[in-house]
Design a protein around this motif. Structure first.
Motif, PDB file in Angstrom:
ATOM      1  N   THR A 118       0.844  -1.192   0.000  1.00  0.00           N
ATOM      2  CA  THR A 118       0.000   0.000   0.000  1.00  0.00           C
ATOM      3  C   THR A 118       0.880   1.243   0.000  1.00  0.00           C
ATOM      4  OG1 THR A 118      -0.079   0.093   2.428  1.00  0.00           O
ATOM      5  CG2 THR A 118      -1.810  -1.163   1.306  1.00  0.00           C
ATOM      6  N   GLU A 119       0.312   2.314  -0.523  1.00  0.00           N
ATOM      7  CA  GLU A 119       0.971   3.619  -0.436  1.00  0.00           C
ATOM      8  C   GLU A 119       0.207   4.433   0.599  1.00  0.00           C
ATOM      9  OE1 GLU A 119       2.627   6.425  -3.790  1.00  0.00           O
ATOM     10  OE2 GLU A 119       0.492   6.791  -3.514  1.00  0.00           O
ATOM     11  N   ALA A 120       0.904   4.804   1.672  1.00  0.00           N
ATOM     12  CA  ALA A 120       0.265   5.512   2.774  1.00  0.00           C
ATOM     13  C   ALA A 120       0.689   6.971   2.790  1.00  0.00           C
ATOM     14  CB  ALA A 120       0.618   4.853   4.100  1.00  0.00           C
ATOM     15  N   THR A 121      -0.286   7.852   2.937  1.00  0.00           N
ATOM     16  CA  THR A 121      -0.016   9.281   3.108  1.00  0.00           C
ATOM     17  C   THR A 121      -0.630   9.689   4.439  1.00  0.00           C
ATOM     18  OG1 THR A 121      -0.089   9.645   0.725  1.00  0.00           O
ATOM     19  CG2 THR A 121      -0.297  11.581   2.129  1.00  0.00           C
ATOM     20  N   VAL A 122       0.207  10.249   5.320  1.00  0.00           N
ATOM     21  CA  VAL A 122      -0.244  10.587   6.674  1.00  0.00           C
ATOM     22  C   VAL A 122       0.005  12.067   6.929  1.00  0.00           C
ATOM     23  CG1 VAL A 122      -0.077  10.003   9.119  1.00  0.00           C
ATOM     24  CG2 VAL A 122       0.440   8.258   7.392  1.00  0.00           C
ATOM     25  N   SER A 123      -1.030  12.766   7.361  1.00  0.00           N
ATOM     26  CA  SER A 123      -0.896  14.189   7.688  1.00  0.00           C
ATOM     27  C   SER A 123      -1.508  14.440   9.072  1.00  0.00           C
ATOM     28  CB  SER A 123      -1.593  15.047   6.631  1.00  0.00           C
ATOM     29  OG  SER A 123      -2.954  14.673   6.513  1.00  0.00           O
ATOM     30  N   GLY A 124      -1.282  15.624   9.592  1.00  0.00           N
ATOM     31  CA  GLY A 124      -1.784  15.956  10.919  1.00  0.00           C
ATOM     32  C   GLY A 124      -3.209  16.498  10.886  1.00  0.00           C
ATOM     33  N   ILE A 125      -3.962  16.227  11.937  1.00  0.00           N
ATOM     34  CA  ILE A 125      -5.312  16.779  12.089  1.00  0.00           C
ATOM     35  C   ILE A 125      -5.264  17.796  13.234  1.00  0.00           C
ATOM     36  CG2 ILE A 125      -7.741  16.256  12.525  1.00  0.00           C
ATOM     37  CD1 ILE A 125      -7.195  13.373  11.712  1.00  0.00           C
ATOM     38  N   TYR A 126      -5.746  18.981  12.953  1.00  0.00           N
ATOM     39  CA  TYR A 126      -5.718  20.066  13.954  1.00  0.00           C
ATOM     40  C   TYR A 126      -7.134  20.563  14.218  1.00  0.00           C
ATOM     41  CZ  TYR A 126      -0.655  20.235  13.292  1.00  0.00           C
ATOM     42  OH  TYR A 126       0.664  19.918  13.245  1.00  0.00           O
ATOM     43  N   SER A 127      -7.358  20.980  15.450  1.00  0.00           N
ATOM     44  CA  SER A 127      -8.655  21.556  15.815  1.00  0.00           C
ATOM     45  C   SER A 127      -8.739  22.984  15.279  1.00  0.00           C
ATOM     46  CB  SER A 127      -8.816  21.552  17.335  1.00  0.00           C
ATOM     47  OG  SER A 127      -7.809  22.366  17.938  1.00  0.00           O
ATOM     48  N   GLU A 128      -9.909  23.598  15.387  1.00  0.00           N
ATOM     49  CA  GLU A 128     -10.091  24.957  14.880  1.00  0.00           C
ATOM     50  C   GLU A 128      -9.158  25.957  15.558  1.00  0.00           C
ATOM     51  OE1 GLU A 128     -14.801  24.585  13.613  1.00  0.00           O
ATOM     52  OE2 GLU A 128     -14.172  26.042  15.135  1.00  0.00           O
ATOM     53  N   ASP A 129      -8.790  25.677  16.806  1.00  0.00           N
ATOM     54  CA  ASP A 129      -7.885  26.600  17.501  1.00  0.00           C
ATOM     55  C   ASP A 129      -6.406  26.249  17.273  1.00  0.00           C
ATOM     56  OD1 ASP A 129      -8.304  25.101  20.848  1.00  0.00           O
ATOM     57  OD2 ASP A 129      -7.677  24.276  18.904  1.00  0.00           O
ATOM     58  N   GLY A 130      -6.143  25.315  16.297  1.00  0.00           N
ATOM     59  CA  GLY A 130      -4.768  25.001  15.939  1.00  0.00           C
ATOM     60  C   GLY A 130      -4.108  23.955  16.782  1.00  0.00           C
ATOM     61  N   ARG A 131      -4.882  23.255  17.601  1.00  0.00           N
ATOM     62  CA  ARG A 131      -4.307  22.246  18.482  1.00  0.00           C
ATOM     63  C   ARG A 131      -4.247  20.898  17.752  1.00  0.00           C
ATOM     64  NH1 ARG A 131      -7.028  18.921  21.819  1.00  0.00           N
ATOM     65  NH2 ARG A 131      -8.917  20.180  21.438  1.00  0.00           N
ATOM     66  N   PHE A 132      -3.102  20.215  17.860  1.00  0.00           N
ATOM     67  CA  PHE A 132      -2.947  18.905  17.217  1.00  0.00           C
ATOM     68  C   PHE A 132      -3.822  17.877  17.928  1.00  0.00           C
ATOM     69  CE2 PHE A 132      -0.828  15.713  14.738  1.00  0.00           C
ATOM     70  CZ  PHE A 132      -0.824  14.580  15.541  1.00  0.00           C
ATOM     71  N   ILE A 133      -4.633  17.128  17.142  1.00  0.00           N
ATOM     72  CA  ILE A 133      -5.541  16.164  17.775  1.00  0.00           C
ATOM     73  C   ILE A 133      -5.348  14.737  17.248  1.00  0.00           C
ATOM     74  CG2 ILE A 133      -7.295  17.862  18.365  1.00  0.00           C
ATOM     75  CD1 ILE A 133      -8.819  17.103  15.858  1.00  0.00           C
ATOM     76  N   GLY A 134      -4.476  14.557  16.270  1.00  0.00           N
ATOM     77  CA  GLY A 134      -4.260  13.197  15.767  1.00  0.00           C
ATOM     78  C   GLY A 134      -3.707  13.186  14.354  1.00  0.00           C
TER      79      GLY A 134
END
Length: 540
Positions: free
Chosen positions: A345-361
């Motif tokens: 598989t080819e995996a692409t992983v990026s960050g998820i941030y909340s509206e206030d810019g906080r990293f959540i996963g």
């Protein structure tokens, strides 16, 4: 004893034949003699013709009759013909052969055949590179580092940007014009100059209709004709970015999209625990969502891919802990399936941030690339395989030689090589035709493969020459192997051609400074084997 006049005549003729400047003069009392004048003129004609031919003047008009002058005219005609044939070969026409200069003809024709074979191999290698370049699934370009001039591009680049061949005029189209932010180009160049490569650097660029795209670029510096260029592969992640933005807006829309996607979409925390996996994972790996949710990292990824993923995860953790932007991870990962097989598989992983810019996963997308991997493996096989004999080609042999040389030099171990050549192969082609000659080459490779070890590498060195690389083998052992191969070929009944023999040269790694010196010794040994009567083994 001869008289004084005769002695003067001989001295005069001797000077005409041997001296650059003729100082001797004939006796005055014979200067009107017809026979003397005829001989004198003939020698002068020979003298002038020899000087002209020696200086490469093949248009000199040789006048006169007689055996010697006739032979010189014949030589002049042969040299003119040889010049014409040489020019036709230089223009790419290898159909002409020399048949009028004795032993030189065989040497010249052999040189022309090897030159034709070498040009064909170069064209085949270029064709393989072009095929690989054009079949890369992501947009790929070659540009000058200094000014961004586009030098080459593949079809995927045209599809991504919607530019046509007319738009992308090589040498005048500038890749810098596609950057939406010039600062991103400056960052790209700075990283390239510092590290020598760029990996998964995000940037924004325009398509033909000024539509905006987001891409991940991975580049490496290559040198073409002494000028630094970049070979860049661009992955268009515009759609992924749009998906990411929409997922941030709504968890429901996130799940609706993920649950119906062909690709496997998943979210994960920094400890490597899944928080969501789309149902398409069952089609990909055979496990249900519930089964995958409780799997450990070791159960999700094969060992080598696990190391690759853990390294990317460690970089992501450092970035988040230092309040830096999440570094997008993109890689090819091998995953185990429920039926015991594996899938790439080819995996692409990026960050998820909340509206206030906080990293959540982390948000990951895994795509099945099994077919692409098979295609890449087939392309790789074709690029290192001789088209006629299906043995390894010169490219693979050079690569293996270099690897074996470095291994032996580092580990103080030995390896040997055998270069072999079919005896009187030209006679086979002339007698039975090139189709039978080709058949002999194919059958020869079969005989060689049947008699070497599984770790030995057999390949076509060029024309009717083959090279065998024998890892972890001393010279004495290689000599025994060479003799076994010689006997096997001699005893093999070749289709239509009957009995065929080979000459072999053997050499082994000593304290060589390069693989070329080992090959040179084996080549010299092969020459000695042929000089001593062929169908034999020589060692150097």
């Amino acid at each position: 004893m001869i008289n004084k006049d005769a002695q003067s005549i001989l001295e005069y003729f001797k000077s005409l034949l041997n001296d650059l400047r003729v100082r001797a003069v004939p006796p005055e009392n014979i200067s009107d003699d017809d026979t003397f004048l005829e001989v004198e003129q003939t020698i002068k004609t020979i003298r002038a013709a020899s000087a002209a031919l020696g200086n490469g003047n093949l248009s000199h008009d040789i006048k006169g009759k007689g055996y010697v002058l006739g032979a010189m005219k014949s030589l002049q005609a042969s040299l003119r013909n040889l010049t014409w044939i040489t020019k036709t070969i230089a223009s790419g026409d290898f159909s002409q052969r020399v048949h009028f200069l004795g032993d030189f003809s065989d040497a010249f024709n052999s040189m022309a055949e090897k030159l034709e074979s070498s040009i064909h191999e170069l064209e085949e290698a270029r064709s393989h590179f072009e095929m690989v370049f054009q079949t890369i699934p992501d947009a790929t370009v070659i540009t000058k580092i200094a000014d961004g001039t586009l030098m080459a591009y593949n079809r995927a680049f045209m599809e991504a940007t919607k530019f046509s061949d007319d738009d992308l005029t090589v040498g005048s189209f500038n890749i810098c014009d596609l950057y939406i932010e010039r600062s991103q180009r400056e960052t790209f160049i700075k990283k390239l100059e510092t590290d020598g490569f760029v990996e998964n650097l995000e940037f924004s660029f325009y398509g033909k209709e000024n539509d905006k795209h987001i891409g991940l670029v991975s580049s490496k510096i290559i040198i073409i004709e002494g000028i630094p260029h970049t070979l860049s592969v661009i992955r268009d992640i515009t759609e992924l970015k749009v998906i990411e933005a929409k997922l941030k807006q709504s968890e429901e829309r996130h799940r609706l999209l993920a649950d119906n996607a062909e690709d496997v979409i998943w979210t994960m925390d920094l400890e490597g625990r899944f928080s969501y996996i789309s149902p398409s994972v069952e089609k990909l790996r055979g496990y249900t969502v519930e089964e995958v949710m409780v799997q450990s990292q070791e159960e999700v990824l094969c060992p080598e891919s696990l190391i690759h993923m853990q390294e990317g995860l460690a970089r992501a953790i450092r970035s988040v802990q230092n309040d830096l932007p999440f570094q997008v991870f993109r890689g090819e990962l091998e995953q185990p399936c429920k039926d015991g097989t594996t899938v790439w598989t080819e995996a692409t992983v990026s960050g998820i941030y909340s509206e206030d810019g906080r990293f959540i996963g982390m948000l990951g997308v895994s795509r099945d690339i099994s077919e692409r991997k098979l295609m890449e493996e087939e392309i790789r096989r074709l690029s290192i395989t001789d088209k006629l004999t299906q043995s390894f080609n010169r490219l693979k042999l050079d690569e293996t030689l270099e690897q074996q040389f470095e291994w032996s030099k580092t580990n103080l171990s030995s390896f040997s090589i055998i270069i072999l050549d079919i005896d009187h192969f030209k006679l086979v082609n002339d007698t039975y035709g090139h189709q039978v000659g080709d058949r002999v080459l194919i059958e020869l490779v079969a005989v060689l493969n049947e008699n070497v070890r599984s770790l030995d590498v057999v390949g076509r060195w060029g024309g009717e020459e083959f090279l065998i690389i024998l890892p972890d083998t001393r010279l004495e052992e290689a000599t025994v192997m060479a003799e076994r191969l010689r006997k096997a070929v001699e005893m093999n009944p070749f289709t239509k051609a009957g009995q065929v023999t080979i000459s072999l040269g053997v050499s082994a790694f000593k304290t060589d400074s390069s693989p070329e010196t080992i090959v040179s010794r084996a080549d010299t040994a092969l020459y000695q084997a042929k000089e001593k009567g062929r169908n034999r083994v020589a060692v150097m």
